[in-house]
Design a protein around this motif. Sequence first.
Motif, PDB file in Angstrom:
ATOM      1  N   THR A  73       0.860  -1.179   0.000  1.00  0.00           N
ATOM      2  CA  THR A  73       0.000   0.000   0.000  1.00  0.00           C
ATOM      3  C   THR A  73       0.899   1.232   0.000  1.00  0.00           C
ATOM      4  O   THR A  73       2.130   1.115   0.066  1.00  0.00           O
ATOM      5  N   ASP A  74       0.288   2.399  -0.029  1.00  0.00           N
ATOM      6  CA  ASP A  74       1.059   3.639   0.070  1.00  0.00           C
ATOM      7  C   ASP A  74       1.759   3.739   1.419  1.00  0.00           C
ATOM      8  O   ASP A  74       2.707   4.506   1.576  1.00  0.00           O
ATOM      9  N   GLU A  75       1.295   2.969   2.398  1.00  0.00           N
ATOM     10  CA  GLU A  75       1.876   2.999   3.743  1.00  0.00           C
ATOM     11  C   GLU A  75       3.015   1.998   3.921  1.00  0.00           C
ATOM     12  O   GLU A  75       3.652   1.966   4.960  1.00  0.00           O
ATOM     13  N   GLY A  76       3.258   1.133   2.939  1.00  0.00           N
ATOM     14  CA  GLY A  76       4.321   0.147   3.044  1.00  0.00           C
ATOM     15  C   GLY A  76       3.828  -1.244   2.707  1.00  0.00           C
ATOM     16  O   GLY A  76       2.769  -1.419   2.098  1.00  0.00           O
ATOM     17  N   ALA A  77       4.598  -2.249   3.133  1.00  0.00           N
ATOM     18  CA  ALA A  77       4.278  -3.644   2.837  1.00  0.00           C
ATOM     19  C   ALA A  77       3.919  -4.382   4.121  1.00  0.00           C
ATOM     20  O   ALA A  77       4.437  -4.084   5.192  1.00  0.00           O
ATOM     21  N   ILE A  78       3.010  -5.350   3.977  1.00  0.00           N
ATOM     22  CA  ILE A  78       2.548  -6.164   5.099  1.00  0.00           C
ATOM     23  C   ILE A  78       2.615  -7.625   4.655  1.00  0.00           C
ATOM     24  O   ILE A  78       2.081  -7.974   3.595  1.00  0.00           O
ATOM     25  N   LEU A  79       3.236  -8.472   5.468  1.00  0.00           N
ATOM     26  CA  LEU A  79       3.233  -9.906   5.205  1.00  0.00           C
ATOM     27  C   LEU A  79       2.088 -10.516   6.007  1.00  0.00           C
ATOM     28  O   LEU A  79       2.042 -10.390   7.226  1.00  0.00           O
ATOM     29  N   ALA A  80       1.152 -11.146   5.312  1.00  0.00           N
ATOM     30  CA  ALA A  80       0.006 -11.787   5.976  1.00  0.00           C
ATOM     31  C   ALA A  80       0.094 -13.289   5.750  1.00  0.00           C
ATOM     32  O   ALA A  80       0.447 -13.741   4.663  1.00  0.00           O
ATOM     33  N   ARG A  81      -0.236 -14.045   6.811  1.00  0.00           N
ATOM     34  CA  ARG A  81      -0.193 -15.513   6.768  1.00  0.00           C
ATOM     35  C   ARG A  81      -1.565 -16.070   7.101  1.00  0.00           C
ATOM     36  O   ARG A  81      -2.455 -15.344   7.540  1.00  0.00           O
ATOM     37  N   GLY A  82      -1.691 -17.402   6.945  1.00  0.00           N
ATOM     38  CA  GLY A  82      -2.945 -18.072   7.269  1.00  0.00           C
ATOM     39  C   GLY A  82      -3.521 -17.602   8.600  1.00  0.00           C
ATOM     40  O   GLY A  82      -2.822 -17.590   9.606  1.00  0.00           O
ATOM     41  N   GLY A  83      -4.787 -17.192   8.589  1.00  0.00           N
ATOM     42  CA  GLY A  83      -5.466 -16.700   9.782  1.00  0.00           C
ATOM     43  C   GLY A  83      -5.447 -15.190   9.933  1.00  0.00           C
ATOM     44  O   GLY A  83      -6.176 -14.638  10.753  1.00  0.00           O
ATOM     45  N   ASP A  84      -4.637 -14.493   9.126  1.00  0.00           N
ATOM     46  CA  ASP A  84      -4.566 -13.029   9.202  1.00  0.00           C
ATOM     47  C   ASP A  84      -5.645 -12.404   8.327  1.00  0.00           C
ATOM     48  O   ASP A  84      -6.143 -13.024   7.390  1.00  0.00           O
ATOM     49  N   ARG A  85      -5.976 -11.163   8.645  1.00  0.00           N
ATOM     50  CA  ARG A  85      -6.911 -10.416   7.798  1.00  0.00           C
ATOM     51  C   ARG A  85      -6.297  -9.062   7.461  1.00  0.00           C
ATOM     52  O   ARG A  85      -5.526  -8.497   8.230  1.00  0.00           O
ATOM     53  N   VAL A  86      -6.670  -8.554   6.294  1.00  0.00           N
ATOM     54  CA  VAL A  86      -6.210  -7.257   5.811  1.00  0.00           C
ATOM     55  C   VAL A  86      -7.428  -6.549   5.253  1.00  0.00           C
ATOM     56  O   VAL A  86      -8.201  -7.139   4.492  1.00  0.00           O
ATOM     57  N   ILE A  87      -7.598  -5.283   5.624  1.00  0.00           N
ATOM     58  CA  ILE A  87      -8.757  -4.513   5.164  1.00  0.00           C
ATOM     59  C   ILE A  87      -8.260  -3.244   4.485  1.00  0.00           C
ATOM     60  O   ILE A  87      -7.457  -2.502   5.053  1.00  0.00           O
ATOM     61  N   THR A  88      -8.737  -3.015   3.256  1.00  0.00           N
ATOM     62  CA  THR A  88      -8.374  -1.791   2.546  1.00  0.00           C
ATOM     63  C   THR A  88      -9.621  -0.915   2.413  1.00  0.00           C
ATOM     64  O   THR A  88     -10.672  -1.388   1.985  1.00  0.00           O
ATOM     65  N   PRO A  89      -9.505   0.362   2.790  1.00  0.00           N
ATOM     66  CA  PRO A  89     -10.649   1.268   2.686  1.00  0.00           C
ATOM     67  C   PRO A  89     -10.873   1.703   1.233  1.00  0.00           C
ATOM     68  O   PRO A  89     -10.013   1.499   0.372  1.00  0.00           O
ATOM     69  N   PRO A  90     -12.022   2.331   0.963  1.00  0.00           N
ATOM     70  CA  PRO A  90     -12.259   2.847  -0.390  1.00  0.00           C
ATOM     71  C   PRO A  90     -11.138   3.803  -0.805  1.00  0.00           C
ATOM     72  O   PRO A  90     -10.563   4.509   0.032  1.00  0.00           O
ATOM     73  N   ASP A  91     -10.817   3.791  -2.082  1.00  0.00           N
ATOM     74  CA  ASP A  91      -9.822   4.683  -2.684  1.00  0.00           C
ATOM     75  C   ASP A  91      -8.392   4.460  -2.197  1.00  0.00           C
ATOM     76  O   ASP A  91      -7.531   5.304  -2.428  1.00  0.00           O
ATOM     77  N   ALA A  92      -8.116   3.337  -1.541  1.00  0.00           N
ATOM     78  CA  ALA A  92      -6.756   3.023  -1.090  1.00  0.00           C
ATOM     79  C   ALA A  92      -6.079   2.128  -2.122  1.00  0.00           C
ATOM     80  O   ALA A  92      -6.495   0.990  -2.343  1.00  0.00           O
ATOM     81  N   SER A  93      -5.041   2.651  -2.752  1.00  0.00           N
ATOM     82  CA  SER A  93      -4.310   1.870  -3.740  1.00  0.00           C
ATOM     83  C   SER A  93      -3.608   0.708  -3.033  1.00  0.00           C
ATOM     84  O   SER A  93      -3.004   0.879  -1.974  1.00  0.00           O
ATOM     85  N   HIS A  94      -3.700  -0.478  -3.625  1.00  0.00           N
ATOM     86  CA  HIS A  94      -3.064  -1.660  -3.052  1.00  0.00           C
ATOM     87  C   HIS A  94      -2.787  -2.685  -4.142  1.00  0.00           C
ATOM     88  O   HIS A  94      -3.417  -2.681  -5.188  1.00  0.00           O
ATOM     89  N   ASP A  95      -1.805  -3.521  -3.872  1.00  0.00           N
ATOM     90  CA  ASP A  95      -1.544  -4.686  -4.699  1.00  0.00           C
ATOM     91  C   ASP A  95      -1.012  -5.753  -3.763  1.00  0.00           C
ATOM     92  O   ASP A  95      -0.732  -5.494  -2.600  1.00  0.00           O
ATOM     93  N   PHE A  96      -0.924  -6.972  -4.271  1.00  0.00           N
ATOM     94  CA  PHE A  96      -0.383  -8.033  -3.434  1.00  0.00           C
ATOM     95  C   PHE A  96       0.227  -9.119  -4.293  1.00  0.00           C
ATOM     96  O   PHE A  96      -0.054  -9.229  -5.477  1.00  0.00           O
ATOM     97  N   GLU A  97       1.110  -9.908  -3.633  1.00  0.00           N
ATOM     98  CA  GLU A  97       1.840 -10.950  -4.348  1.00  0.00           C
ATOM     99  C   GLU A  97       2.012 -12.180  -3.472  1.00  0.00           C
ATOM    100  O   GLU A  97       2.029 -12.096  -2.246  1.00  0.00           O
ATOM    101  N   ASN A  98       2.144 -13.312  -4.146  1.00  0.00           N
ATOM    102  CA  ASN A  98       2.422 -14.573  -3.480  1.00  0.00           C
ATOM    103  C   ASN A  98       3.912 -14.854  -3.638  1.00  0.00           C
ATOM    104  O   ASN A  98       4.359 -15.192  -4.732  1.00  0.00           O
ATOM    105  N   PRO A  99       4.694 -14.751  -2.530  1.00  0.00           N
ATOM    106  CA  PRO A  99       6.134 -14.992  -2.636  1.00  0.00           C
ATOM    107  C   PRO A  99       6.491 -16.480  -2.693  1.00  0.00           C
ATOM    108  O   PRO A  99       7.651 -16.829  -2.885  1.00  0.00           O
ATOM    109  N   GLY A 100       5.492 -17.369  -2.517  1.00  0.00           N
ATOM    110  CA  GLY A 100       5.729 -18.810  -2.566  1.00  0.00           C
ATOM    111  C   GLY A 100       6.115 -19.337  -1.196  1.00  0.00           C
ATOM    112  O   GLY A 100       6.102 -18.617  -0.226  1.00  0.00           O
TER     113      GLY A 100
END
Length: 140
Positions: A73-100
């Motif tokens: 996000t514009d605020e940085g990177a977050i590593l999320a694992r099984g059981g975690d949740r991530v919420i993006t508000p309206p108009d918040a640019s985001h992308d994500f990737e699977n590092p394997g």
Amino acid sequence: MKLKFSNVDELEGFRFNRNDHCRLAILVDPEMCGGSFTWFLEIHDPGDRVPAHLHHDAIEAFFVLRGEVIFHTDEGAILARGGDRVITPPDASHDFENPGPGRVYLITLLANDGGEFARLLRAGVPTPLDAEDLDVLRNL
């Protein structure tokens, strides 16, 4: 509205286009329930990256079922694992990737999207879920 039931074997997978590696399956959308949200399963192979995007009027909430995923996000990177949740508000640019190394499985909710995401997805390429995908869903 009547009670609706479906079996995991009835889920339909889609890709947005033939070059897209991500597979998605709609779990609930406004067509099914008359609501204003879309709830879906995302399956990302190792190395998949969803390009930066935003949703003008929708809140997007991700729940990681299995694997690791890096959200940017514009605020940085977050590593999320099984059981975690991530919420993006309206108009918040985001992308994500699977590092394997394995697949990432996400349950995602788009609130207030009016079914736009589901319509775009259904216009994409039908792509069956495979045995691993169905096994993950059956063994939550």
